[in-house]
Design a protein around this motif. Sequence first.
Motif, PDB file in Angstrom:
ATOM      1  N   LEU A   1       0.728  -1.407  -0.054  1.00  0.00           N
ATOM      2  CA  LEU A   1      -0.118   0.376  -0.115  1.00  0.00           C
ATOM      3  C   LEU A   1       1.224   1.278   0.009  1.00  0.00           C
ATOM      4  N   ARG A   2       0.495   2.094  -0.659  1.00  0.00           N
ATOM      5  CA  ARG A   2       1.539   3.503  -0.087  1.00  0.00           C
ATOM      6  C   ARG A   2       0.230   4.926   0.212  1.00  0.00           C
ATOM      7  N   MET A   3       0.464   6.109   0.333  1.00  0.00           N
ATOM      8  CA  MET A   3      -0.231   6.704   1.102  1.00  0.00           C
ATOM      9  C   MET A   3       0.071   7.872  -0.435  1.00  0.00           C
ATOM     10  N   GLU A   4      -1.377   8.539  -0.740  1.00  0.00           N
ATOM     11  CA  GLU A   4      -1.824   9.454  -1.547  1.00  0.00           C
ATOM     12  C   GLU A   4      -2.980  10.468  -0.650  1.00  0.00           C
ATOM     13  N   LYS A   5      -3.010  11.655  -1.794  1.00  0.00           N
ATOM     14  CA  LYS A   5      -4.029  12.665  -1.258  1.00  0.00           C
ATOM     15  C   LYS A   5      -5.508  12.092  -2.497  1.00  0.00           C
ATOM     16  N   LEU A   6      -6.431  12.852  -2.272  1.00  0.00           N
ATOM     17  CA  LEU A   6      -7.320  12.981  -2.913  1.00  0.00           C
ATOM     18  C   LEU A   6      -6.883  14.203  -3.843  1.00  0.00           C
ATOM     19  N   ASN A   7      -6.431  15.158  -3.696  1.00  0.00           N
ATOM     20  CA  ASN A   7      -6.157  16.295  -4.242  1.00  0.00           C
ATOM     21  C   ASN A   7      -5.247  17.199  -3.726  1.00  0.00           C
ATOM     22  N   ALA A   8      -5.228  17.523  -4.276  1.00  0.00           N
ATOM     23  CA  ALA A   8      -3.478  18.928  -3.391  1.00  0.00           C
ATOM     24  C   ALA A   8      -3.545  19.570  -2.374  1.00  0.00           C
ATOM     25  N   GLY A   9      -5.162  20.171  -2.555  1.00  0.00           N
ATOM     26  CA  GLY A   9      -5.563  21.477  -1.863  1.00  0.00           C
ATOM     27  C   GLY A   9      -5.505  21.116  -0.867  1.00  0.00           C
ATOM     28  N   PRO A  10      -5.672  22.209   0.598  1.00  0.00           N
ATOM     29  CA  PRO A  10      -5.914  22.011   1.510  1.00  0.00           C
ATOM     30  C   PRO A  10      -6.322  21.187   2.062  1.00  0.00           C
ATOM     31  N   GLY A  11      -6.615  20.325   3.331  1.00  0.00           N
ATOM     32  CA  GLY A  11      -7.453  20.225   4.062  1.00  0.00           C
ATOM     33  C   GLY A  11      -7.752  18.431   3.387  1.00  0.00           C
ATOM     34  N   SER A  12      -6.972  18.300   2.065  1.00  0.00           N
ATOM     35  CA  SER A  12      -7.444  16.867   1.933  1.00  0.00           C
ATOM     36  C   SER A  12      -6.510  16.079   2.629  1.00  0.00           C
ATOM     37  N   LYS A  13      -7.080  14.717   2.864  1.00  0.00           N
ATOM     38  CA  LYS A  13      -6.620  14.025   3.978  1.00  0.00           C
ATOM     39  C   LYS A  13      -5.970  12.775   3.232  1.00  0.00           C
ATOM     40  N   PRO A  14      -4.813  11.936   3.664  1.00  0.00           N
ATOM     41  CA  PRO A  14      -4.185  11.046   2.928  1.00  0.00           C
ATOM     42  C   PRO A  14      -5.528   9.628   3.406  1.00  0.00           C
ATOM     43  N   TYR A  15      -4.787   8.672   1.874  1.00  0.00           N
ATOM     44  CA  TYR A  15      -5.611   7.404   2.575  1.00  0.00           C
ATOM     45  C   TYR A  15      -4.745   6.623   1.642  1.00  0.00           C
ATOM     46  N   GLU A  16      -5.096   5.133   2.319  1.00  0.00           N
ATOM     47  CA  GLU A  16      -3.804   3.830   1.209  1.00  0.00           C
ATOM     48  C   GLU A  16      -4.432   3.779  -0.064  1.00  0.00           C
ATOM     49  N   ALA A  17      -3.572   3.413  -0.790  1.00  0.00           N
ATOM     50  CA  ALA A  17      -4.313   3.313  -2.363  1.00  0.00           C
ATOM     51  C   ALA A  17      -3.336   1.933  -2.242  1.00  0.00           C
ATOM     52  N   VAL A  18      -4.165   0.361  -3.174  1.00  0.00           N
ATOM     53  CA  VAL A  18      -2.875   0.089  -3.418  1.00  0.00           C
ATOM     54  C   VAL A  18      -2.355  -0.338  -4.246  1.00  0.00           C
ATOM     55  N   GLU A  19      -0.793  -0.584  -3.932  1.00  0.00           N
ATOM     56  CA  GLU A  19       0.031  -0.627  -4.864  1.00  0.00           C
ATOM     57  C   GLU A  19       0.962  -1.818  -5.732  1.00  0.00           C
ATOM     58  N   SER A  20       0.118  -2.719  -5.466  1.00  0.00           N
ATOM     59  CA  SER A  20       0.435  -3.847  -5.668  1.00  0.00           C
ATOM     60  C   SER A  20      -0.292  -4.617  -5.000  1.00  0.00           C
ATOM     61  N   THR A  21       0.025  -6.201  -5.612  1.00  0.00           N
ATOM     62  CA  THR A  21      -0.685  -6.915  -5.234  1.00  0.00           C
ATOM     63  C   THR A  21      -0.142  -8.782  -4.863  1.00  0.00           C
ATOM     64  N   TYR A  22      -0.894  -9.311  -4.321  1.00  0.00           N
ATOM     65  CA  TYR A  22       0.135 -10.982  -4.335  1.00  0.00           C
ATOM     66  C   TYR A  22      -0.719 -11.131  -4.905  1.00  0.00           C
ATOM     67  N   GLU A  23      -0.483 -12.928  -5.420  1.00  0.00           N
ATOM     68  CA  GLU A  23      -1.527 -13.239  -6.538  1.00  0.00           C
ATOM     69  C   GLU A  23       0.018 -14.656  -6.490  1.00  0.00           C
ATOM     70  N   SER A  24      -1.409 -16.199  -6.696  1.00  0.00           N
ATOM     71  CA  SER A  24      -0.968 -17.002  -7.202  1.00  0.00           C
ATOM     72  C   SER A  24      -0.427 -17.668  -6.100  1.00  0.00           C
ATOM     73  N   PRO A  25       0.079 -17.906  -5.033  1.00  0.00           N
ATOM     74  CA  PRO A  25       0.543 -18.070  -4.176  1.00  0.00           C
ATOM     75  C   PRO A  25       0.926 -19.777  -4.682  1.00  0.00           C
ATOM     76  N   HIS A  26       1.697 -19.931  -3.516  1.00  0.00           N
ATOM     77  CA  HIS A  26       2.579 -21.510  -3.942  1.00  0.00           C
ATOM     78  C   HIS A  26       3.908 -21.134  -2.802  1.00  0.00           C
ATOM     79  N   TRP A  27       3.948 -22.816  -2.248  1.00  0.00           N
ATOM     80  CA  TRP A  27       5.023 -23.024  -1.990  1.00  0.00           C
ATOM     81  C   TRP A  27       5.964 -24.405  -2.465  1.00  0.00           C
ATOM     82  N   THR A  28       7.149 -23.559  -2.225  1.00  0.00           N
ATOM     83  CA  THR A  28       8.989 -23.977  -2.879  1.00  0.00           C
ATOM     84  C   THR A  28       8.726 -25.675  -1.568  1.00  0.00           C
ATOM     85  N   ALA A  29       9.603 -26.382  -2.956  1.00  0.00           N
ATOM     86  CA  ALA A  29       9.696 -27.735  -2.279  1.00  0.00           C
ATOM     87  C   ALA A  29      10.683 -27.477  -1.315  1.00  0.00           C
TER      88      ALA A  29
END
Length: 191
Positions: free
Chosen positions: A125-153
């Motif tokens: 996750l990364r922090m982003e702001k909805l807009n650059a104006g004063p009073g805009s609050k940061p929120y967590e945005a998805v930067e990447s997802t983990y997919e296709s989990p598997h175990w090694t030997a």
Amino acid sequence: MREAPRRVVRINGQHTLVVNYRGGAKRFVDAPPYHEELSGLHWYYCGFVPGLKAHLIGMSKDALFSGKLLFDESGRLMDAGHSVYPSPHGTQFLAIEQEDGMDGELWAVYNAAGKKLWSGYAGTLRMEKLNAGPGSKPYEAVESTYESPHWTAQDQLQATQVCGSGLNKGTINLEAKGGRWQWGRSLQCVH
């Protein structure tokens, strides 16, 4: 339910799931409201996980999609997820659950005794702001997802890291270092 090694049935107007294991049976009782989406408690049989010798019992509780493992030999019940991935040697397993409306999944790794070794969001996750104006609050945005989990030997959990753009992909490993579990080197996603 037909593929279970022992009998699995629904009774009491279909609101009770009964799963037989070697020494007895466990009942999983739904809670009202029965026919409203994302409300109540509902149990369903997902299948038998041979690598763990356990039945996976799916659970939806309000907005959470998760599950339990019922071990066939002992009748022991433990938290899991809606999907489980046992390691090749059966010493650990990955459990996946998700909340409705959540971008991505929650993953947890347990040892065979049921101790949680690691848990967290399946991605970065990364922090982003909805807009650059004063009073805009940061929120967590998805930067990447983990997919296709598997175990090694070697019983190491791996997944494919996919950047939000979908252009960058790479393999990532969950590693135990100094008694702490953490994901190894992550891709640098461009946004």
